[in-house]
Design an enzyme around this catalytic site. Structure first.
Site, mmCIF file in Angstrom:
data_model
loop_
_atom_site.group_PDB
_atom_site.id
_atom_site.type_symbol
_atom_site.label_atom_id
_atom_site.label_comp_id
_atom_site.label_asym_id
_atom_site.label_seq_id
_atom_site.Cartn_x
_atom_site.Cartn_y
_atom_site.Cartn_z
ATOM 1 N N HIS A 102 -4.093 3.273 -1.446
ATOM 2 C CA HIS A 102 -3.692 2.011 -1.582
ATOM 3 C C HIS A 102 -5.047 1.636 -3.149
ATOM 4 O O HIS A 102 -5.139 0.626 -3.247
ATOM 5 C CB HIS A 102 -4.149 0.962 -1.461
ATOM 6 C CG HIS A 102 -2.850 1.568 -0.357
ATOM 7 N ND1 HIS A 102 -1.305 1.070 -0.248
ATOM 8 C CD2 HIS A 102 -2.815 1.391 1.254
ATOM 9 C CE1 HIS A 102 -0.788 0.994 1.020
ATOM 10 N NE2 HIS A 102 -1.688 1.591 1.615
ATOM 11 N N HIS A 129 -4.999 -4.160 4.389
ATOM 12 C CA HIS A 129 -3.592 -3.245 3.390
ATOM 13 C C HIS A 129 -4.402 -1.455 3.603
ATOM 14 O O HIS A 129 -3.377 -0.878 3.711
ATOM 15 C CB HIS A 129 -4.204 -3.885 2.252
ATOM 16 C CG HIS A 129 -2.984 -2.709 1.121
ATOM 17 N ND1 HIS A 129 -1.664 -2.599 1.829
ATOM 18 C CD2 HIS A 129 -3.075 -2.183 0.236
ATOM 19 C CE1 HIS A 129 -0.815 -2.008 0.760
ATOM 20 N NE2 HIS A 129 -1.482 -1.876 -0.379
#
Length: 233
Positions: A102, A129
């Site tokens: 990410h 995340h």
């Protein structure tokens, strides 16, 4: 108290053309957003004794002309640091991340909102995340800054995707501790000036404190000027 992540987006434009997604999230996780002056369940704030907690939405508009940006500016300007000397922000996609997973996904939001958090002297920013743990020093605009927030990625609670094992090498100078392990964190606010953060590595049934750091609230810093009006944000 929760904020949305990428798995909660659930946007179905063909079926729900008039809606903006988050159908299940908004139905199952109604947060007290109206009490903080927000018009959306995707971002809001609340107080816990001694701390003002701000929950931001990584997957709704955050540009300078957006409702979320305008709400954040108003919310930050209304904080009384004599009542809540600690200010903590939570969001999903990390603004600072040295993991290959990410990478850069929170960059546009950082560019839009980071200055507001910096000028308001936010103490700590937590993100998820990335399925690993990482703690940065106090940062502003990719550089070490004693008046910036401490950024912590704590997306290691467990998931079906596995751990994010690959960190970039060498480690950036602003990253102070990082590890691709499952775990959990605990922030203990002891008084108006000091708090202690501990990250516990979870190995099967054992919990081990692998990273621990004392924080001093920026509200008590003589070197970091607090804003006195909205015009200073």
């Amino acid at each position: 108290m929760v904020t949305e992540g990428n798995h909660e987006v659930e946007s179905f434009p063909v079926i729900y053309r008039e809606l903006e997604g988050f159908i299940a999230y908004n139905a199952r996780w109604p947060m007290p957003y109206e009490e903080s002056g927000s018009t959306s369940n995707l971002y809001y704030s609340f107080d816990v004794v001694g701390a003002h907690i701000i929950m931001l939405g990584s997957y709704t508009n955050f540009e300078a002309e957006s409702d979320q940006y305008k709400w954040l500016m108003t919310d930050l300007a209304g904080i009384d640091r004599t009542v809540t000397p600690w200010v903590v922000v939570l969001l999903h996609a990390p603004w600072y991340n040295s993991n290959e997973a990410h990478k850069g996904e929170g960059e546009s939001m950082r560019k839009s909102m980071e200055e507001l958090l910096y000028l308001a002297r936010v103490d700590v920013v937590y993100a998820g995340h990335v399925h690993a743990y990482e703690r940065f020093t106090r940062v502003y605009n990719n550089k070490k800054d004693p008046c910036g927030p401490v950024y912590i990625t704590i997306g290691d609670g467990g998931n079906k995707e596995g751990l994010a094992m690959s960190f970039e090498k060498p480690s950036p100078s602003i990253s102070e501790y990082r590890e691709p392990s499952f775990g959990h964190g605990r922030l203990r606010i002891l008084n108006s000036t000091h708090a202690i953060w501990a990250w516990h590595r979870n190995n099967e049934s054992n919990s081990h404190v692998a990273d621990e750091q004392w924080f001093e609230s920026l509200s008590s810093s003589k070197a970091c000027k607090l804003p006195v009006s909205r015009d200073e944000l």
